[in-house]
Design an enzyme around this catalytic site. Structure first.
Site, mmCIF file in Angstrom:
data_model
loop_
_atom_site.group_PDB
_atom_site.id
_atom_site.type_symbol
_atom_site.label_atom_id
_atom_site.label_comp_id
_atom_site.label_asym_id
_atom_site.label_seq_id
_atom_site.Cartn_x
_atom_site.Cartn_y
_atom_site.Cartn_z
ATOM 1 C CG HIS A 147 -2.002 -0.998 1.198
ATOM 2 N ND1 HIS A 147 -3.339 -0.677 1.224
ATOM 3 C CD2 HIS A 147 -1.961 -2.362 1.145
ATOM 4 C CE1 HIS A 147 -4.060 -1.774 1.191
ATOM 5 N NE2 HIS A 147 -3.245 -2.814 1.146
ATOM 6 C CG HIS A 199 -2.288 -3.793 5.432
ATOM 7 N ND1 HIS A 199 -1.079 -3.953 4.800
ATOM 8 C CD2 HIS A 199 -3.202 -4.439 4.679
ATOM 9 C CE1 HIS A 199 -1.257 -4.656 3.692
ATOM 10 N NE2 HIS A 199 -2.533 -4.971 3.599
ATOM 11 C CG ASN A 223 0.435 -12.637 4.590
ATOM 12 O OD1 ASN A 223 -0.401 -13.497 4.335
ATOM 13 N ND2 ASN A 223 1.720 -12.861 4.458
ATOM 14 C CB ALA A 224 0.196 -6.638 6.323
ATOM 15 C CG ASP A 252 -0.263 -17.620 -2.267
ATOM 16 O OD1 ASP A 252 0.134 -17.898 -1.115
ATOM 17 O OD2 ASP A 252 -0.070 -16.515 -2.808
ATOM 18 C CG HIS A 255 0.246 -14.252 0.511
ATOM 19 N ND1 HIS A 255 0.260 -14.480 -0.841
ATOM 20 C CD2 HIS A 255 0.086 -12.918 0.679
ATOM 21 C CE1 HIS A 255 0.112 -13.321 -1.474
ATOM 22 N NE2 HIS A 255 0.016 -12.356 -0.573
ATOM 23 C CG ASP A 278 -4.656 -9.820 -1.407
ATOM 24 O OD1 ASP A 278 -5.353 -8.848 -1.771
ATOM 25 O OD2 ASP A 278 -3.549 -9.695 -0.861
ATOM 26 C CG LEU A 311 4.296 -11.549 -0.892
ATOM 27 C CD1 LEU A 311 3.750 -12.362 0.281
ATOM 28 C CD2 LEU A 311 4.319 -12.389 -2.157
#
Length: 386
Positions: A147, A199, A223-224, A252, A255, A278, A311
């Protein structure tokens, strides 16, 4: 259901019901709804027009709550009805019958345009659009991922009014709980917004307070966000400890390690782990590249990442996610399918309408072969070839 429309019987398939996969059943469809699930020898089946599934698996259609793009299209790049129509069509090839188009951090004007585009798409009846997922801009710079942190901000009165206004579909909002007042979280939750944490650099206590204020889930768990540690449980610890919230998982192989996925799924109450993609524009497209925040991202070996190795979403589709849950994580097919259908439907509050193969629900199906590749997708009783 429209009594004037004739019934169509989906026969000679292996049907995933609440009791597992059964091969002696047929599914009767009238219009956009499931009329009945009956024995193949039932007179209603034998006298109806028939569609032969040729022994394939009939699963509930997949529901993806996090879709940035597909078919070469990115929602952020053009928040329009045409973009939504193209993204939904691209994912439909992979068994996705319902999705939340996802806008990552952008300007306020783009965010408001995206809300309006989804409302317009649903008014037009674009197949598969269930609402919108706004992933940002109320996020933490320390966990920004791909981001643009220059666009991060705190929500103002106009944002809150736009989010809390009556919309045609679901509104999901990913935010960092340490960046948004608890009163604002409660206000959004009370207005019907599905508030989720992501995030975020929050600690356990801050995340726990946000859950109490109305946070209902976690965006791409692991993640994040702050990890689970021995002395600091972090956001991941709060997510796994809380029995009521949902966790989105990107399965996947890039991640999240499959071992971590198994641990998370085992730790959460059954029904609270949800498969998400995502997905970015390469899904359903021959072009592996796209532009995000001014950077050209190229999907290589199924991995979407910037030149710096960050990513940038995924090249995952839901059918591949289901296969990975079975082959990589080791889940039974029935549970993998539920993580892609009935569990996300429950998260979105749509479980009375979608997510299962039972009478009265929408006739949304994914038809898979023995290798778990999609061969047909049905949305509201309409068949689409894969």
């Amino acid at each position: 259901m429209n009594a004037e429309q004739p019934s169509l019987a989906l026969v000679n398939g292996r049907v995933l019901t609440d009791h597992g996969v059964q091969d002696d059943l047929a599914v009767l469809v009238r219009g956009e709804r499931i009329e009945a699930v009956a024995l193949a020898a039932d007179k209603r089946v034998t006298t109806a027009q028939q569609h032969d599934l040729q022994g394939k698996l009939l699963l509930p259609g997949f529901i993806d709550v996090q879709v940035n793009g597909g078919g070469g299209l990115l929602f952020n790049a053009a928040p329009t009805v045409d973009t939504l129509r193209g993204i939904a069509a691209a994912h439909r090839k992979f068994g996705t019958t319902g999705l939340l188009p996802t806008l990552i951090t952008d300007t306020a004007d783009v965010m408001y345009a995206a809300l309006a585009a989804v409302d317009a798409a649903m008014a037009e009846g674009v197949p598969g659009i269930l609402g919108i997922h706004l992933e940002g801009p109320f996020l933490a710079p320390a966990r920004k991922g791909i981001h643009d942190m220059n666009l991060f901000r705190a929500p103002d009165a106009r944002d809150i009014a736009a989010l809390a206004a009556k919309h045609r579909g679901v509104v999901m909002m990913t935010l960092a709980p340490e960046r948004v007042e608890l009163e604002t979280i409660s206000q959004l939750a009370e207005a019907g917004v599905i508030v989720v944490a992501g995030h975020t650099a929050a600690d356990y206590d801050t995340t726990r307070a946000a859950l109490d204020a109305g946070v209902r889930g976690f965006t791409h768990l692991f993640n994040a966000m702050t990890p689970l540690g021995s002395r600091d449980p972090g956001v991941v610890g709060a997510a796994l400890d809380d029995p009521h919230s949902w966790c989105g998982l990107i399965v996947d192989g890039h991640h999240v390690n499959p071992v971590s996925l198994r641990i998370a799924i085992a730790a959460k109450a059954r029904g609270k782990s949800v498969l998400v993609t995502d997905a970015m524009p390469p899904v359903g497209s021959d072009d592996p590249s796209y532009v995000l925040n001014g950077q050209t991202i190229v999907a290589r070996d199924g991995i979407c990442q910037s030149d710096e190795g960050v990513l940038a979403g995924s090249a995952l589709d839901m059918a591949t996610g289901v296969r990975n849950l079975v082959n990589m994580v080791g889940l039974p097919l029935a549970e993998a399918s539920r993580m892609a259908s009935s569990y996300p439907a429950a998260w979105l509050g749509l479980d009375r309408e979608q997510g299962r193969i039972v009478a009265g629900q929408r006739a949304d199906f994914a038809v898979l072969d023995d290798d778990l590749y999609v061969r047909e997708t049905w949305v509201g009783g309409v068949q689409y070839a894969a």
